[in-house]
Motif scaffolding. Structure first.
Motif, short mmCIF file in Angstrom:
data_model
loop_
_atom_site.label_atom_id
_atom_site.label_comp_id
_atom_site.label_asym_id
_atom_site.label_seq_id
_atom_site.Cartn_x
_atom_site.Cartn_y
_atom_site.Cartn_z
N LEU A 25 0.84 -1.20 0.00
CA LEU A 25 0.00 0.00 0.00
C LEU A 25 0.87 1.25 0.00
N ALA A 26 0.72 2.05 -1.05
CA ALA A 26 1.43 3.33 -1.15
C ALA A 26 0.61 4.35 -0.36
N THR A 27 1.16 4.82 0.75
CA THR A 27 0.35 5.57 1.73
C THR A 27 0.62 7.07 1.76
N LYS A 28 1.24 7.59 0.72
CA LYS A 28 1.49 9.04 0.70
C LYS A 28 0.18 9.81 0.80
N THR A 29 0.19 10.83 1.64
CA THR A 29 -0.96 11.71 1.93
C THR A 29 -2.10 11.03 2.72
N GLU B 123 6.04 4.64 2.28
CA GLU B 123 5.94 6.09 2.11
C GLU B 123 6.91 6.58 1.04
N ASN B 124 6.63 7.79 0.53
CA ASN B 124 7.52 8.44 -0.42
C ASN B 124 8.39 9.49 0.23
N LYS B 125 7.92 10.00 1.37
CA LYS B 125 8.66 11.08 2.01
C LYS B 125 8.97 10.74 3.46
N PHE C 195 10.31 1.86 1.69
CA PHE C 195 10.39 3.25 1.28
C PHE C 195 10.46 3.29 -0.24
N ILE C 196 9.58 4.11 -0.86
CA ILE C 196 9.48 4.08 -2.33
C ILE C 196 9.71 5.46 -2.96
N GLY C 197 10.16 6.43 -2.16
CA GLY C 197 10.33 7.78 -2.70
C GLY C 197 11.78 8.13 -2.95
N GLY D 219 3.91 -2.11 -11.18
CA GLY D 219 2.45 -2.15 -11.26
C GLY D 219 1.84 -1.30 -10.16
N MET D 220 0.83 -0.49 -10.52
CA MET D 220 0.14 0.38 -9.58
C MET D 220 -1.37 0.24 -9.82
N SER D 221 -2.15 1.18 -9.29
CA SER D 221 -3.61 1.04 -9.39
C SER D 221 -4.09 0.78 -10.82
N GLU D 222 -3.48 1.49 -11.77
CA GLU D 222 -3.99 1.46 -13.14
C GLU D 222 -3.47 0.30 -13.96
N VAL E 241 3.05 -5.38 -6.19
CA VAL E 241 2.32 -4.28 -6.82
C VAL E 241 2.09 -3.20 -5.77
N ARG E 242 2.31 -1.94 -6.17
CA ARG E 242 2.23 -0.82 -5.23
C ARG E 242 0.96 -0.03 -5.53
N VAL E 243 0.03 -0.06 -4.60
CA VAL E 243 -1.29 0.51 -4.87
C VAL E 243 -1.65 1.58 -3.84
N GLY E 244 -2.06 2.74 -4.34
CA GLY E 244 -2.51 3.81 -3.46
C GLY E 244 -3.95 4.17 -3.75
N THR E 245 -4.15 4.87 -4.86
CA THR E 245 -5.45 5.43 -5.24
C THR E 245 -6.60 4.41 -5.17
N ALA E 246 -6.38 3.23 -5.68
CA ALA E 246 -7.47 2.25 -5.76
C ALA E 246 -7.93 1.78 -4.38
N ALA F 39 -8.53 9.18 -4.51
CA ALA F 39 -7.64 10.12 -5.22
C ALA F 39 -6.91 11.02 -4.23
N ARG F 40 -5.71 11.40 -4.61
CA ARG F 40 -4.91 12.29 -3.78
C ARG F 40 -5.09 13.74 -4.23
N VAL F 41 -4.84 14.65 -3.28
CA VAL F 41 -4.93 16.07 -3.61
C VAL F 41 -3.72 16.51 -4.42
N TYR G 79 5.72 14.30 -5.89
CA TYR G 79 6.53 13.25 -5.28
C TYR G 79 7.64 12.74 -6.19
N TRP G 80 7.46 12.90 -7.48
CA TRP G 80 8.37 12.20 -8.40
C TRP G 80 9.34 13.09 -9.13
N ASP G 81 9.04 14.39 -9.23
CA ASP G 81 9.92 15.22 -10.05
C ASP G 81 11.20 15.60 -9.35
C1 LIG Z 1 1.97 6.79 -5.35
C2 LIG Z 1 2.84 5.68 -5.79
C3 LIG Z 1 2.30 4.44 -6.14
C4 LIG Z 1 0.81 4.15 -6.14
O1 LIG Z 1 0.19 4.86 -7.15
P1 LIG Z 1 -1.42 4.76 -7.37
O2 LIG Z 1 -1.59 5.20 -8.76
O3 LIG Z 1 -2.01 5.69 -6.39
O4 LIG Z 1 -1.81 3.37 -7.14
C5 LIG Z 1 3.19 3.45 -6.53
N1 LIG Z 1 4.51 3.65 -6.57
C6 LIG Z 1 5.08 4.82 -6.23
C7 LIG Z 1 6.55 4.97 -6.29
C8 LIG Z 1 4.26 5.87 -5.84
O5 LIG Z 1 4.82 7.05 -5.52
#
Ligand SMILES: *Cc1c(COP(=O)(O)O)cnc(C)c1O
Length: 244
Positions: A34-38, A57-59, A79-81, A205-208, A221-226, A230-232, A238-240
């Motif tokens: 579970l990607a738990t950012k925000t 977390e990413n941060k 840690f995925i950030g 692999g993520m939500s989509e 598989v790393r899933v947040g949104t699903a 949705a995040r604000v 987080y990625w740039d």
């Molecule tokens: C946010 C994030 C995810 C999850 O993305 P969703 O589209 O919300 O499922 C997976 N991997 C990384 C590195 C992320 O930052």
């Protein structure tokens, strides 16, 4: 809404099962992270109380803020950030067991030095930029083998596999080609038989796009949104490069 979390988890687990079936794989070959950012600690707890064990977390700041609230609920932290070298000691302090985002030598080197001081070891994945988008972190695929070799020389760092963020695109075949790059690199590194390197994990692999990733061999598989909605913030926050 919080009430949706158990339901969303059921839906995701069903998607994972179905994708595994289609790919002729066992469901237990793929872990849900579970990607738990925000996401608030309270909502993360709801997920943990509904059968989940792996979060990331990413941060470092968010890791820190939620640590106290989550520490008595059993789970594993990755840690995925993008990790700045001056935050390494916090990663260790807040019980991260795997850093999935190792993408440069100086980061690995500083991590090693800190681990030596503390008499610890850590699992890592090498993050590869398979989508060729400049805005995303990760080592270029052409340099991934070399980086893996160099990082493997640090005795405290246990390489377990590779991680990537696939291209954001509605065109499945373009997304799939990112996952194939990661899989091919994994196979190449396995053939090299590098001491201190395991290549069991492919975090992709993520939500989509988790179905495509599972077809191509994903083990995490790393899933947040699903799961959490949705995040604000946009993901570029987080990625740039430069915005961390
Ligand atoms: C946010 C994030 C995810 C999850 O993305 P969703 O589209 O919300 O499922 C997976 N991997 C990384 C590195 C992320 O930052």
């Amino acid at each position: 809404m919080k009430e949706d979390i158990p339901h969303n988890l059921e839906v995701i687990n069903a998607r994972i099962r179905k994708a595994c079936e289609k790919a002729g794989r066992n469901t237990d070959e793929v872990r849900l992270l579970l990607a738990t950012k925000t996401v608030s600690a309270e909502r993360i707890k709801t997920a943990l109380e509904n059968g989940q064990t792996l979060i990331a977390e990413n941060k470092v700041q968010e890791l820190k803020e939620k640590y106290e609230d989550l520490k008595d609920t059993p789970h594993e932290n990755h840690f995925i950030g993008h990790l700045q070298t001056n935050k390494i000691k916090d990663i260790l302090k807040y019980d991260v067991v795997c850093v999935q985002s190792i993408d440069r030598l100086d980061l690995a080197e500083k991590l090693h030095q800190r681990l030596l001081q503390e008499g610890k070891t850590i699992d890592v994945l090498i993050q590869v930029n398979t989508s060729n988008e400049e805005s995303k972190f990760g080592v270029h695929p052409d340099q991934a083998v070399e980086l893996t070799k160099k990082v493997s020389e640090f005795s405290t760092i246990k390489i377990k596999g590779l991680m990537t963020i696939g291209l954001f695109s509605a065109e499945t075949e373009k997304v799939r080609s990112c996952f194939k790059i990661l899989k091919n690199l994994q196979q190449e590194i396995i053939r090299l038989n590098i001491p201190n390197v395991k290549m069991n994990e492919l975090s992709m692999g993520m939500s989509e796009d988790l179905e495509t990733a599972i077809e191509e061999g994903s083990t995490i598989v790393r899933v947040g949104t699903a799961v959490f909605g949705a995040r604000v913030y946009t993901d570029s926050y987080y990625w740039d490069e430069g915005k961390s």
